[in-house]
Design a protein around this motif. Structure first.
Motif, PDB file in Angstrom:
ATOM      1  N   SER A   1       1.279  -1.409   0.240  1.00  0.00           N
ATOM      2  CA  SER A   1       0.555   0.001  -0.206  1.00  0.00           C
ATOM      3  C   SER A   1       1.173   0.776   0.020  1.00  0.00           C
ATOM      4  N   LEU A   2       0.452   2.388  -0.494  1.00  0.00           N
ATOM      5  CA  LEU A   2       1.247   3.620  -0.285  1.00  0.00           C
ATOM      6  C   LEU A   2       1.163   3.814   1.049  1.00  0.00           C
ATOM      7  N   SER A   3       0.892   3.963   2.016  1.00  0.00           N
ATOM      8  CA  SER A   3       1.672   4.547   3.405  1.00  0.00           C
ATOM      9  C   SER A   3       2.673   3.321   3.786  1.00  0.00           C
ATOM     10  N   GLU A   4       2.157   1.967   3.564  1.00  0.00           N
ATOM     11  CA  GLU A   4       4.167   0.352   3.555  1.00  0.00           C
ATOM     12  C   GLU A   4       4.962   0.924   3.472  1.00  0.00           C
ATOM     13  N   LYS A   5       5.126   1.388   1.229  1.00  0.00           N
ATOM     14  CA  LYS A   5       6.092   1.911   0.764  1.00  0.00           C
ATOM     15  C   LYS A   5       6.801   2.833   1.067  1.00  0.00           C
ATOM     16  N   ILE A   6       5.461   4.455   2.167  1.00  0.00           N
ATOM     17  CA  ILE A   6       6.170   5.735   2.827  1.00  0.00           C
ATOM     18  C   ILE A   6       7.067   4.897   4.325  1.00  0.00           C
ATOM     19  N   ALA A   7       5.994   4.169   4.827  1.00  0.00           N
ATOM     20  CA  ALA A   7       7.002   3.401   5.956  1.00  0.00           C
ATOM     21  C   ALA A   7       8.900   3.105   4.857  1.00  0.00           C
ATOM     22  N   LEU A   8       8.477   2.652   4.489  1.00  0.00           N
ATOM     23  CA  LEU A   8      10.267   1.850   4.333  1.00  0.00           C
ATOM     24  C   LEU A   8      11.124   2.829   3.706  1.00  0.00           C
ATOM     25  N   PHE A   9      10.155   4.105   2.902  1.00  0.00           N
ATOM     26  CA  PHE A   9      11.210   5.164   2.855  1.00  0.00           C
ATOM     27  C   PHE A   9      11.838   6.163   3.957  1.00  0.00           C
ATOM     28  N   HIS A  10      10.494   5.863   4.845  1.00  0.00           N
ATOM     29  CA  HIS A  10      10.937   6.935   6.342  1.00  0.00           C
ATOM     30  C   HIS A  10      12.069   6.445   6.857  1.00  0.00           C
ATOM     31  N   ALA A  11      12.163   4.452   6.532  1.00  0.00           N
ATOM     32  CA  ALA A  11      13.182   3.442   7.835  1.00  0.00           C
ATOM     33  C   ALA A  11      14.334   3.450   6.806  1.00  0.00           C
ATOM     34  N   GLY A  12      14.668   4.043   6.109  1.00  0.00           N
ATOM     35  CA  GLY A  12      16.120   3.702   5.318  1.00  0.00           C
ATOM     36  C   GLY A  12      16.157   3.698   3.910  1.00  0.00           C
ATOM     37  N   ALA A  13      15.378   3.233   2.637  1.00  0.00           N
ATOM     38  CA  ALA A  13      15.590   2.647   1.828  1.00  0.00           C
ATOM     39  C   ALA A  13      15.324   3.890   0.297  1.00  0.00           C
ATOM     40  N   ASN A  14      16.188   3.253  -0.798  1.00  0.00           N
ATOM     41  CA  ASN A  14      16.403   4.661  -1.188  1.00  0.00           C
ATOM     42  C   ASN A  14      15.308   3.971  -2.640  1.00  0.00           C
ATOM     43  N   VAL A  15      15.547   2.611  -3.020  1.00  0.00           N
ATOM     44  CA  VAL A  15      14.494   2.562  -3.711  1.00  0.00           C
ATOM     45  C   VAL A  15      13.015   1.741  -3.233  1.00  0.00           C
ATOM     46  N   CYS A  16      12.309   1.454  -3.643  1.00  0.00           N
ATOM     47  CA  CYS A  16      11.754   0.123  -3.744  1.00  0.00           C
ATOM     48  C   CYS A  16      11.227  -0.345  -4.758  1.00  0.00           C
ATOM     49  N   LEU A  17      11.131  -1.974  -5.162  1.00  0.00           N
ATOM     50  CA  LEU A  17      10.398  -2.925  -6.100  1.00  0.00           C
ATOM     51  C   LEU A  17       9.887  -3.750  -5.317  1.00  0.00           C
ATOM     52  N   GLU A  18       9.072  -4.267  -5.909  1.00  0.00           N
ATOM     53  CA  GLU A  18       7.859  -4.488  -5.790  1.00  0.00           C
ATOM     54  C   GLU A  18       8.057  -6.085  -7.217  1.00  0.00           C
ATOM     55  N   LYS A  19       8.030  -7.196  -6.069  1.00  0.00           N
ATOM     56  CA  LYS A  19       8.188  -8.575  -6.860  1.00  0.00           C
ATOM     57  C   LYS A  19       6.944  -8.889  -6.988  1.00  0.00           C
ATOM     58  N   PRO A  20       7.684 -10.127  -8.266  1.00  0.00           N
ATOM     59  CA  PRO A  20       8.249 -10.218  -9.053  1.00  0.00           C
ATOM     60  C   PRO A  20       9.477  -9.107 -10.040  1.00  0.00           C
ATOM     61  N   ILE A  21      10.662  -9.437  -9.163  1.00  0.00           N
ATOM     62  CA  ILE A  21      11.645  -8.521  -9.900  1.00  0.00           C
ATOM     63  C   ILE A  21      11.981  -8.192 -11.128  1.00  0.00           C
ATOM     64  N   ASP A  22      12.217  -8.002 -12.101  1.00  0.00           N
ATOM     65  CA  ASP A  22      12.758  -7.580 -13.276  1.00  0.00           C
ATOM     66  C   ASP A  22      14.301  -7.697 -13.338  1.00  0.00           C
ATOM     67  N   VAL A  23      15.292  -8.134 -12.697  1.00  0.00           N
ATOM     68  CA  VAL A  23      15.902  -8.751 -12.911  1.00  0.00           C
ATOM     69  C   VAL A  23      17.539  -7.155 -13.429  1.00  0.00           C
ATOM     70  N   THR A  24      17.213  -7.251 -14.513  1.00  0.00           N
ATOM     71  CA  THR A  24      17.678  -6.046 -15.192  1.00  0.00           C
ATOM     72  C   THR A  24      16.899  -4.420 -15.122  1.00  0.00           C
ATOM     73  N   LEU A  25      16.209  -4.291 -14.994  1.00  0.00           N
ATOM     74  CA  LEU A  25      15.808  -3.178 -14.204  1.00  0.00           C
ATOM     75  C   LEU A  25      16.460  -3.286 -12.883  1.00  0.00           C
ATOM     76  N   CYS A  26      16.818  -4.021 -12.107  1.00  0.00           N
ATOM     77  CA  CYS A  26      17.313  -3.787 -10.642  1.00  0.00           C
ATOM     78  C   CYS A  26      18.590  -3.889 -10.268  1.00  0.00           C
ATOM     79  N   ALA A  27      18.997  -3.967 -11.141  1.00  0.00           N
ATOM     80  CA  ALA A  27      20.336  -4.080 -11.725  1.00  0.00           C
ATOM     81  C   ALA A  27      20.991  -2.917 -12.819  1.00  0.00           C
ATOM     82  N   ALA A  28      20.200  -2.140 -13.787  1.00  0.00           N
ATOM     83  CA  ALA A  28      20.345  -0.462 -13.995  1.00  0.00           C
ATOM     84  C   ALA A  28      19.524   0.273 -12.708  1.00  0.00           C
TER      85      ALA A  28
END
Length: 229
Positions: free
Chosen positions: A79-106
């Protein structure tokens, strides 16, 4: 460092990013990520985190507080609130599964370049890390003991940082006063150092730590946690 329980994803990221300049350290055991993280210097962390699990969020915060490295969080649909919580906790980028490996690597490569460029322009010191027990961060001026912040005054922090930068080395009150206060030991300087060291010693003792030890007639030294250097 990559921490995810999906072995196929780990191997794919490692295959794309591992080269003569980049070493990719991987683990499928998420609960071991912080321990592994504190043992080496990293320029990027890719880690699977669930914001609904308090242990995961605590680990993310400790990684963020211990070192100023970029963090890519891999997670389920949020949810939007959960994403915001992750950024507040220290995340710089959030990627939702299933992960595109090439995008993650880029994105990982982009963050690494940004981090390394900033590092060249930044003369700030790295945090002092003694396993997961003690972290002294000079950038944020924080002392974290067993995952909890220790409240110190400016002078107490400066004294601890200086002594911890030279483990087991004995310093006289004059040396400490000159380093922290930038002046020679005056008439009241000895009492000043003694008072600040006493307050620091008490605050550490209140959380069961004896990092600061007095060598009678000589001075003080910082003794790292048992078995840590």
């Amino acid at each position: 460092m990559v921490a995810d329980d999906n072995l196929a994803f780990i191997l794919a990221i490692q295959n794309i990013m591992q080269n003569d300049c980049v070493n990719v350290i991987c683990t499928q055991f998420i609960e071991k990520a912080l321990e592994i993280f504190t043992k080496n210097e990293y320029c990027l962390v890719i880690i699977s985190i669930q914001p609904t699990i308090s242990r995961d969020m605590s680990m993310l915060r400790m990684i963020r507080e211990s070192k100023s490295v970029p963090i890519i969080v891999l997670t389920q649909n949020l949810s939007l609130s959960e994403k915001i919580a992750l950024f507040h906790a220290g995340a710089n980028v959030c990627l939702e599964k299933p992960i595109d490996v090439t995008l993650c690597a880029a994105q990982a490569c982009s963050l690494i370049h940004l981090y390394l460029n900033a590092k060249e322009d930044n003369c700030e010191r790295y945090p002092l890390i003694f396993s997961t027990e003690l972290i002294i961060n000079p950038i944020y001026r924080q002392v974290i003991i067993d995952g909890e912040l220790l409240d110190l005054t400016r002078t107490e922090f400066d004294l601890l940082l200086y002594m911890a930068s030279h483990p087991n080395q004995i310093f006289t009150r004059q040396q400490l006063y000159r380093q922290v206060c930038g002046d020679d030991l005056g008439i009241s300087g000895e009492n000043t150092v003694r008072a600040h060291i006493g307050n620091l010693y008490k605050k550490l003792a209140d959380v069961g730590k004896t990092y600061i030890q007095n060598t009678r007639g000589v001075g003080y030294k910082f003794v790292p946690p048992a078995g840590k250097k």
